[in-house]
Design a protein around this motif. Structure first.
Motif, PDB file in Angstrom:
ATOM      1  N   ASP A 130    -104.298 -61.375 -97.087  1.00 22.59           N
ATOM      2  CA  ASP A 130    -103.759 -60.869 -95.818  1.00 22.59           C
ATOM      3  C   ASP A 130    -102.504 -61.627 -95.411  1.00 22.59           C
ATOM      4  O   ASP A 130    -101.535 -61.031 -94.929  1.00 22.59           O
ATOM      5  N   GLN A 131    -102.508 -62.962 -95.628  1.00 24.33           N
ATOM      6  CA  GLN A 131    -101.323 -63.751 -95.304  1.00 24.33           C
ATOM      7  C   GLN A 131    -100.153 -63.349 -96.199  1.00 24.33           C
ATOM      8  O   GLN A 131     -99.011 -63.254 -95.731  1.00 24.33           O
ATOM      9  N   ASN A 132    -100.421 -63.110 -97.477  1.00 21.03           N
ATOM     10  CA  ASN A 132     -99.360 -62.675 -98.387  1.00 21.03           C
ATOM     11  C   ASN A 132     -98.816 -61.309 -97.988  1.00 21.03           C
ATOM     12  O   ASN A 132     -97.606 -61.071 -98.067  1.00 21.03           O
ATOM     13  N   LEU A 133     -99.713 -60.416 -97.580  1.00 21.07           N
ATOM     14  CA  LEU A 133     -99.251 -59.095 -97.117  1.00 21.07           C
ATOM     15  C   LEU A 133     -98.388 -59.241 -95.864  1.00 21.07           C
ATOM     16  O   LEU A 133     -97.328 -58.603 -95.757  1.00 21.07           O
ATOM     17  N   ALA A 134     -98.828 -60.076 -94.932  1.00 23.07           N
ATOM     18  CA  ALA A 134     -98.043 -60.288 -93.702  1.00 23.07           C
ATOM     19  C   ALA A 134     -96.707 -60.923 -94.048  1.00 23.07           C
ATOM     20  O   ALA A 134     -95.667 -60.529 -93.492  1.00 23.07           O
ATOM     21  N   ARG A 135     -96.707 -61.906 -94.954  1.00 24.73           N
ATOM     22  CA  ARG A 135     -95.454 -62.538 -95.356  1.00 24.73           C
ATOM     23  C   ARG A 135     -94.546 -61.528 -96.049  1.00 24.73           C
ATOM     24  O   ARG A 135     -93.343 -61.511 -95.826  1.00 24.73           O
ATOM     25  N   GLY A 136     -95.142 -60.661 -96.868  1.00 23.35           N
ATOM     26  CA  GLY A 136     -94.352 -59.610 -97.524  1.00 23.35           C
ATOM     27  C   GLY A 136     -93.734 -58.667 -96.504  1.00 23.35           C
ATOM     28  O   GLY A 136     -92.568 -58.281 -96.627  1.00 23.35           O
ATOM     29  N   ARG A 137     -94.512 -58.299 -95.485  1.00 24.81           N
ATOM     30  CA  ARG A 137     -93.968 -57.429 -94.427  1.00 24.81           C
ATOM     31  C   ARG A 137     -92.847 -58.142 -93.678  1.00 24.81           C
ATOM     32  O   ARG A 137     -91.812 -57.547 -93.378  1.00 24.81           O
ATOM     33  N   ASP A 138     -93.053 -59.443 -93.377  1.00 22.17           N
ATOM     34  CA  ASP A 138     -92.017 -60.210 -92.690  1.00 22.17           C
ATOM     35  C   ASP A 138     -90.759 -60.311 -93.537  1.00 22.17           C
ATOM     36  O   ASP A 138     -89.637 -60.171 -93.029  1.00 22.17           O
TER      37      ASP A 138
END
Length: 183
Positions: free
Chosen positions: A60-68
């Protein structure tokens, strides 16, 4: 009563009792072994569940970082596009820089002339070979009592030794008439 006592019946009863005790002990051993196996499996399941929770959290953190990062990339692309648009707009703009010397007062008239920047421009003893101001026209406006004074003030402010090329200073009315004739 002892007469009726049979040794074979006693052995059978004794064997039956031993068998029952063995079955109870076997059942008890099997129960403890099963409980230990279940407890060990529950511990493994808890560790696996914790590892899964950590993996899900990291995902989830990687997905959020990818979105950011994607949002940041879009912002950078928008800023780049805006900068390119401004650069094209600035290149298309046609403006002139006016350098004004002196102050309007009693007996002073306005004299104008053009100013060009030489190939090497020295400002405060620092040589400059490239300037973003080279592409636009420079106009010098001097308030002075006469043409000689206007030329002296302009040459003092923009010396040829520093790389400035100054045209003749003409009174503002004469300069406007000369530009009208030239065009």
């Amino acid at each position: 009563m002892f007469e009726e006592f049979s040794i074979s019946l006693f052995v059978i009863a004794l064997l039956g009792a031993i068998g029952m005790v063995a079955m109870v002990l076997f059942r008890q051993t099997l129960l403890y072994a099963t409980r230990n196996a279940v407890a060990e499996l529950e511990g493994k399941v808890a560790k696996t569940r914790a590892a899964l929770d950590e993996a899900v959290k990291a995902h989830d953190q990687n997905l959020a970082r990818g979105r950011d990062l994607a949002e940041e990339r879009r912002m950078i692309q928008n800023q780049l596009a805006e900068a390119q648009r401004r650069l094209l707009s600035a290149q298309a703009d046609n403006f002139e820089l006016i350098h004004e010397l002196g102050e309007a007062g009693a007996g002073c008239r306005l004299y104008t002339g053009s100013l060009a920047l030489g190939s090497t421009l020295t400002i405060n003893q620092t040589a400059t070979t490239h300037s973003h101001l080279r592409g636009c026209p420079h106009v010098v406006e001097v308030w002075a009592e006469n043409q000689a004074e206007a030329t002296r003030l302009a040459r003092q402010a923009f010396p040829e030794a520093a790389g400035f090329i100054l045209s003749n200073m003409l009174q503002a009315q004469d300069a406007g008439a000369q530009q009208a004739v030239a065009s």
